[in-house]
Design an enzyme around this catalytic site. Structure first.
Site, PDB file in Angstrom:
ATOM      1  N   HIS A  80       0.756  -1.227  -0.091  1.00  0.00           N
ATOM      2  CA  HIS A  80       0.135  -0.208   0.002  1.00  0.00           C
ATOM      3  C   HIS A  80       0.943   1.332  -0.053  1.00  0.00           C
ATOM      4  O   HIS A  80       0.778   1.851   0.964  1.00  0.00           O
ATOM      5  CB  HIS A  80      -0.822   0.086   1.298  1.00  0.00           C
ATOM      6  N   PHE A 140       2.509   1.064   3.822  1.00  0.00           N
ATOM      7  CA  PHE A 140       1.846   0.666   5.135  1.00  0.00           C
ATOM      8  C   PHE A 140       1.168  -0.728   4.672  1.00  0.00           C
ATOM      9  O   PHE A 140       1.111  -1.091   3.477  1.00  0.00           O
ATOM     10  CB  PHE A 140       0.713   1.481   5.671  1.00  0.00           C
ATOM     11  N   HIS A 141       0.931  -1.600   5.863  1.00  0.00           N
ATOM     12  CA  HIS A 141       0.284  -2.706   5.445  1.00  0.00           C
ATOM     13  C   HIS A 141       0.917  -3.861   4.653  1.00  0.00           C
ATOM     14  O   HIS A 141       0.477  -4.122   3.551  1.00  0.00           O
ATOM     15  CB  HIS A 141      -1.222  -2.537   4.856  1.00  0.00           C
ATOM     16  N   PRO A 142       2.222  -4.179   5.039  1.00  0.00           N
ATOM     17  CA  PRO A 142       2.859  -5.091   4.121  1.00  0.00           C
ATOM     18  C   PRO A 142       2.099  -6.510   4.200  1.00  0.00           C
ATOM     19  O   PRO A 142       1.631  -6.869   5.337  1.00  0.00           O
ATOM     20  CB  PRO A 142       4.170  -5.220   4.941  1.00  0.00           C
ATOM     21  N   PRO A 163      -5.691  -3.493   6.401  1.00  0.00           N
ATOM     22  CA  PRO A 163      -6.018  -4.980   6.321  1.00  0.00           C
ATOM     23  C   PRO A 163      -6.197  -5.595   7.690  1.00  0.00           C
ATOM     24  O   PRO A 163      -6.259  -6.905   7.832  1.00  0.00           O
ATOM     25  CB  PRO A 163      -4.498  -5.603   5.667  1.00  0.00           C
TER      26      PRO A 163
END
Lengths: 618, 465
Positions: A401, A554-556, A599
């Site tokens: 993201h 963000f949000h790997p 997520p």
């Protein structure tokens, strides 16, 4: 630190902030910056010190004197001259990030005493620091990581009657401890590498991830999106992620647990209200976000731990249930590797974990089941350290993201008072993979970098109350890769499609801000920082390429993806690691592709599905 | 399953902090580990633990039991789980050495552990293997005993593979405890050296306490070979059963093995027939039930009579030999074969004595070669072969033995043997011989350790040319 950097960095900080002795709070910034750098990984620290020395050398070359020997006016002129070089500008901008973080905190401290909030009592957790945990112990299941996925896995397994031990690298922070400390103090303790996790590429991305009991859910914004239906369909049909079947029920359960509801308008804050009004004027679909913060008091400090306990991070919602069912949490315990019995019939089988304590000593926990939930950046490295990293897909398929921020300056104050950190979503472009969210972080902690150096930067800092900030994240192609076994080493090559989306998002946010009544829009692009109207913005951005942007991520997700294709997915359709028995993947890394929304719910539901299916099979 | 297990002793010293106490106490573990297989470093071996657990001032349990998982390479772990009693509470010690190539010595010697009571934590501590004082006893304590997983029936299977110049024998001797009558059933396959057809033959003999020895031959019939035992007409030797008839004698017996096998000759000589012949007992003793009838209506009913079956495979009979099977009671058995080979050179040597004394589950001397060749001849056992009395004496380690066998002429049967090369020998056999056995042990001086006197229950023979 050698003496040269010891003097170069404070001098550079003073130059950045145009310290002419007239402003009190600027004096404390170097000390706070040093504290921040000490918490960063050595590579980041070395880079900052190296850059400071380089600027010092530049001063010596230009003036014959070092930065410390220059008068404030001379320093500012020197820095302005340096900033005039277009190639030097991104470097200066990168240097500015930690300086702004330190400066924001100092300024806040000088303006208002830290509010002594009444400490809320957290639900009880069975936490034991690793120093007090025995060197040898056993469990029915070990869960590595206590974030969204780990907590949910622990709760599911503990409720099924298993003796569960959750191993967490970070510390346990209570709501009371958040209420009593400054945001920056909390920031360095709550983020891996003090937030300086970088994915190398063009442009480089900053990927902050949490490190505490509760994982990144302690420091996220509390935004809770259900996994979109088309994403679920893709996971099921294209990737063969069997656990996606029935994920809707698990999403319901996750929402119930986190008490997810739409954010009421009362504490939304001016930032969110401006985003809503801008969207209304443009006729764009927008609304307050669904969040897991019932009774949010608008502290606007989600990213450094909610000081009121309203945000239902998993250490306040899921882990207490897990502990009530018998799970125990070991804190300050870094899992060095999974223990693997290689001579088991049928192939290697996980048999526990080897954990190191902060003092370097080790402990081991034997367990026939190991649930790996170390985060999408940690899980591949942990598996590699354990000799289980043989699958070619492990560490690849990283989605993050990519996100950018744009700020608008308004005539009336925007900051101050109650506000929700991430309050409003503008979903007009969501179908095109762009999600705009009104995000107002504490001073310096926004991914938005203020323009200018010297007095201009200091003035901009003094004027942050008039800035509204929007962030946009794009649903990306899996373009990244987690490398290595130790430290966080990432590569991310932004896909051209996603670069286009970022540029499009930047225009859209500018448009939204102007529609909301912004006097000017700050683009965050070093060489094209300001636009007074939409036409000017379009003209400015015509010259901007994606490498000029300050991109956060963000949000790997996706680095140990589950799927039916044995050659591509390191985990099988039910989330079990291929190549070894007794290893479940239950964090963001198991998601087959980018979930396209924040997520947390998706990870929790996937962890629930993976562990539920494992229980059903056994 | 491998034929050998592993046994070793280990002492661990360390400290423990029991829950509820504010100080550490010294701990000592003296353990004996027994595994059913040979410990191989690249495999995982489970062993039973027994031993003594001492916690200073709190526990001293000599009846501790547990389990050991030895997997230094495959799992890099040596795990100890020991249950012991502490002031009436049952505690479980659970700990493991975690092996690291980076710290081989430390990781092999340090054993962190936790204590549990009913699954709840009860303490923790660390034990260490004392390298300085413990390594030598630890290494010296390693034993690889044979496991009991032995199938006596397997050794009854015919060995002869059709080659000329071979003799194979199945013989059974037993004593009826009720009447004192000895029974000898001899089954033999001879493959002549000249390549003529192999034949099977044998005989049966009865040795009543107070009557003349009676015997009858059966065969010869063409040898069939390749069975699970011996077959010649109606005469059969199969695992667990012997039956047949020879002249007026008819027998039908069941055989139940009661002990471990006895390798009278070195084990390798049975597997690889490089010696002129090799002798072994599939079971040190057996029980026999059934009947042996004599044609004139005399019937011997056996019910659990003790005896043994033996096997010989080789090139023929020795130049001179003597044999003794003495059931010493309580499962103890003495088996002796003393022989002079017919091979040129070897025939000039004195009799080689193969003596195996099974006593209390252990075999003495440790190696079969020990009594025959000693240390390059020195210290070998000696035999004085004569009739009616022959003797064997010898010393191995701290023990020495003196065996005197008496075969009264009236209780001895003389039979002619024929070797594969056609040469003849005479065997004088008695299944109701007397034997006197003295066993002594050195402890400052030679002291009597055991003495057996067998009156009419020893099985013996002497052969000569």
């Amino acid at each position: 630190m050698n003496p040269r950097t010891d003097t170069a960095l404070p001098a550079l900080t003073a130059a950045f902030l145009g310290d002419d002795g007239t402003t009190d709070w600027v004096r404390g910034v170097p000390r706070r910056l040093r504290t921040l750098l000490d918490a960063m990984p050595r590579s980041a620290r070395t880079a900052v010190h190296g850059a400071a020395l380089a600027v010092d050398a530049y001063a010596l070359a230009r003036t014959g004197r070092r930065l410390t020997a220059l008068a404030p006016g001379e320093r500012e002129r020197l820095l302005a001259r340096l900033a005039a070089h277009r190639t030097a500008l991104p470097v200066l901008d990168a240097l500015k990030v930690p300086v702004l973080l330190a400066a924001g905190t100092e300024r806040m401290l000088h303006r208002e005493a830290p509010a002594a909030r009444p400490a809320a009592d957290d639900p009880p957790l069975d936490c034991t620091p690793s120093a007090a945990w025995p060197n040898r112990s056993t469990a029915d299941a070990v869960v590595v990581g206590s974030g969204a996925g780990g907590a949910m896995a622990a709760r599911t397994l503990a409720r099924a009657g298993l003796r569960v031990v959750v191993v967490e690298e970070g510390e346990h922070h209570t709501t009371a401890s958040f209420a009593g400390r400054t945001p920056l103090d909390r920031f360095t303790g709550l983020y891996r590498d003090a937030g300086a996790t970088i994915a190398y590429g063009a442009p480089p991305l900053v990927v902050p991830t949490g490190r505490a009991v509760g994982g990144t859910t302690v420091v996220n914004s509390g935004t809770c999106y259900r996994t979109p239906d088309h994403v679920l369909t893709r996971w099921r049909t294209i990737h063969g992620f069997a656990a996606a079947d029935g994920l809707t029920t698990h999403l319901d359960e996750a929402e119930r647990t986190l008490r997810v509801a739409r954010q009421p308008l009362d504490v939304l804050g001016e930032n969110g209200r401006l985003a809503l009004s801008g969207a209304r004027r443009l006729g764009w679909a927008a609304g307050p976000l669904r969040r897991n913060a019932p009774g949010c008091q608008g502290s606007c400090q989600c990213v450094v731990g909610c000081p009121t306990g309203a945000k239902q991070s998993v250490q306040l919602s899921v882990l207490p249930d897990a502990c009530a069912a018998g799970a125990r949490i070991v804190t300050a315990a870094r899992v060095r590797r999974l223990l693997v019995d290689r001579d088991r019939p049928g192939g290697p089988r996980a048999s526990g974990v080897l954990v190191s304590r902060p003092d370097g000593s080790e402990l081991e926990i034997l367990s026939p089941l190991v649930v790996v939930a170390a985060g999408a950046l940690g899980t591949p490295q942990l598996l590699r350290r354990s000799g289980l990293g043989g699958h070619p897909g492990l560490g690849r398929n990283l989605s993050v993201h990519p996100a950018i921020s744009v700020a608008g300056r308004f005539g009336t104050p925007v900051g101050g008072g109650q506000a929700v950190l991430q309050s409003v979503a503008v979903e007009e472009l969501h179908a095109d993979g762009i999600l705009i969210e009104a995000t107002a972080a504490p001073p310096g902690m926004s991914s938005f970098v203020l323009p200018g150096v010297g007095r201009a930067l200091r003035d901009a800092l003094e004027d942050t109350e008039h800035l509204a900030t929007l962030g946009a994240m794009v649903a990306d192609r899996p373009s990244g890769r987690v490398l290595g076994r130790h430290g966080t080493l990432l590569r991310y090559a932004l896909a051209p499609r996603d670069a286009g989306r970022l540029l499009r998002a930047q225009r859209a946010m500018g448009r939204l801000l102007f529609a909301a009544g912004a006097e000017e829009v700050l683009t965050g692009v070093p060489h094209a920082p300001r636009a007074g109207d939409m036409a000017q913005l379009e003209a400015l951005l015509a010259d901007v390429a994606v490498r000029h942007l300050h991109v956060s991520a963000f949000h790997p997700t996706g680095t140990a993806a589950a799927g039916a294709d044995e050659d591509r997915a390191p985990a099988d359709p039910e989330g079990r690691l291929r190549g070894a028995h007794g290893v479940l993947i239950a964090d963001g890394s198991v998601l087959p592709s980018c979930p396209e929304v924040n997520p947390q719910l998706s990870i929790m539901a996937a962890a629930l599905a993976v562990t539920d299916r494992w229980l059903a099979r056994t | 399953m491998s034929a050998r297990g592993t046994e070793f002793r280990e002492t661990l010293l360390g400290r423990v902090r029991l829950d509820g106490e504010d100080r550490e106490r010294p701990v000592r573990l003296d353990l004996v580990a027994r595994a059913g297989t040979v410990v191989l470093p690249h495999r995982t071996t489970r062993a039973r633990l027994t031993g003594r657990v001492r916690i200073a001032g709190r526990a001293d349990d000599a009846e501790a039991v547990g389990e050991l998982e030895i997997s230094p390479l495959a799992r890099r772990r040596i795990r100890y789980r020991i249950t012991f009693t502490l002031e009436g509470r049952r505690l479980e010690l659970d700990g493991w050495k975690s092996l690291s190539p980076a710290r081989p010595v430390t990781s092999m010697t340090v054993l962190p552990y936790s204590l549990h009571e009913d699954g709840r934590p009860a303490g923790q501590g660390t034990l260490r293997f004392p390298l300085g004082t413990g390594l030598l006893p630890f290494v010296a304590s390693f034993r690889f005993p044979r496991t009991s997983a032995h199938d006596p029936g397997r050794d009854l299977a015919a060995r002869w593979d059709g080659r000329p110049g071979r003799t194979e024998v199945w013989y059974t001797t037993l004593t009826d405890p009720a009447t004192g009558t000895g029974v000898w059933l001899h089954h033999e396959v001879v493959a002549p050296t000249d390549g003529s057809a192999a034949y099977a033959h044998g005989w049966a003999a009865l040795f009543p306490q107070d009557g003349p020895v009676r015997h009858a031959r059966f065969g010869p019939v063409p040898a069939t070979g390749g069975t699970d035992g011996f077959t010649a007409g109606d005469v059969r030797v199969a695992p667990g059963a012997l039956s047949g008839s020879a002249g007026p004698l008819t027998w039908s017996l069941t055989e139940t093995p009661q002990g471990p096998p006895v390798r009278t000759f070195p084990r390798w000589s049975w597997r690889h027939p490089w010696l002129p012949a090799s002798h072994m007992l599939p079971a040190s003793r057996c029980r026999y039930t059934g009947t042996v009838r004599h044609g004139d209506g005399e019937e011997l009913r056996l019910d659990g009579a003790f005896g043994a079956s033996a096997r010989i495979y080789g090139h023929g009979n020795a130049a001179r030999w003597a044999w003794l099977h003495a059931d010493l009671g309580g499962g103890d058995v003495l088996e002796i074969v003393a022989a002079v080979s017919t091979r040129p050179g070897l025939d000039r040597l004195p009799p080689l004595v193969f003596l195996r004394l099974l006593r209390g589950g252990r075999t003495w001397p440790g190696r079969a070669e020990r009594s025959a060749v000693g240390w390059a001849g020195a210290g070998r056992f000696t035999a004085d072969l004569a009739l009616p009395r022959w003797r064997v004496t010898g010393r191995a380690g701290l023990r020495r033995i003196r065996v005197t066998v008496t075969q009264p002429e009236e209780r001895t049967l003389a039979l002619d043997y024929t070797d594969p090369d056609g040469s003849a020998a005479v065997c004088r056999n008695s299944e109701s011989a007397d034997a006197e056995i003295h066993l002594e042990r050195w402890w400052g001086r030679w002291r009597p350790e055991a003495h057996w006197r067998l009156a009419g229950t020893a099985h013996a023979e002497v052969g000569e040319r």
